[in-house]
Design an enzyme around this catalytic site. Sequence first.
Site, PDB file in Angstrom:
ATOM      1  N   LYS A  84      48.534  41.823  48.726  1.00 13.33           N
ATOM      2  CA  LYS A  84      47.085  41.662  48.807  1.00 13.33           C
ATOM      3  C   LYS A  84      46.569  42.379  50.042  1.00 13.33           C
ATOM      4  CE  LYS A  84      44.535  37.647  47.227  1.00 13.33           C
ATOM      5  NZ  LYS A  84      44.355  36.205  47.450  1.00 13.33           N
TER       6      LYS A  84
HETATM    7  C1  E4P Z   1      41.719  34.878  45.778  1.00 11.47           C
HETATM    8  O1  E4P Z   1      42.739  35.470  45.603  1.00 11.47           O
HETATM    9  C2  E4P Z   1      41.476  33.938  46.898  1.00 11.47           C
HETATM   10  O2  E4P Z   1      42.709  33.372  47.275  1.00 11.47           O
HETATM   11  C3  E4P Z   1      40.601  32.781  46.542  1.00 11.47           C
HETATM   12  O3  E4P Z   1      40.120  32.858  45.217  1.00 11.47           O
HETATM   13  C4  E4P Z   1      39.571  32.468  47.564  1.00 11.47           C
HETATM   14  O4  E4P Z   1      38.819  31.370  47.136  1.00 11.47           O
HETATM   15  P1  E4P Z   1      37.922  30.473  48.081  1.00 11.47           P
HETATM   16  O5  E4P Z   1      36.584  31.107  48.207  1.00 11.47           O
HETATM   17  O6  E4P Z   1      37.838  29.155  47.364  1.00 11.47           O
HETATM   18  O7  E4P Z   1      38.644  30.364  49.397  1.00 11.47           O
END
Ligand code: E4P
Length: 219
Positions: A84
Amino acid sequence: MKIFLDTANFEDIRTANDWGVIDGVTTNPTLAGREGRPFREIVEEICDVMGERPVSAEVVATDIEGMLKEAREVSSWASNVVVKIPLIPTGIQAITILYQEGIKVNCTLCFSPAQALFAAKAGATYVSPFIGRLDDIGHDGMELVAQIRQILDNYDNLDTQIITSSVRHTRHIVRAALLGSDVATVPFKVLEKAFHHALTDVGLQRFLNDWEEAGLSIF
Ligand code: E4P
């Protein structure tokens, strides 16, 4: 539409995996930090239970050399790791290089269609629009998914998959599927709730009561 589980918690992953509904896992530094264990251990354990299904693990460096070094390291931990990378200029530069090395990237923290276009052009396997966080500040997060879908569909050479991310409730999952998102990544609690409907519970109870009253049995 594929469903990924958005967590670094092994118990949640094991439970959802037993239900047979998850096609992958996404983690992030916040989620990994909650587990109180070494990052590599978390990632390897999740990758093991997921088999060939993708598991996103995020880099934390923000300079190009640091990002590349971390990305190569993390991707060496298991064959199903997807690195990522945040959607910043050095991130796009890193994705271009990692694409040439055959390393799969989930380009994260996407908040605009233009950002998604650049992630796709760089060769990201996935792009993650954060819809819940856009909703939180009064925007329509799902509109971003719709725009990215249209942009990617306009060009045969852009085959990046959309991961609808920052999902807060069942309606987000449904709207993502209606818009043709390739994936929705869903927190465990949201996934659990998505199975439930009050009328299903009431209906089941009535069937069971009627069956018992009639004295029927299957065997
Ligand atoms: C995506 O890969 C992220 O880990 C995640 O969806 C972030 O979500 P949040 O806004 O609930 O932290």
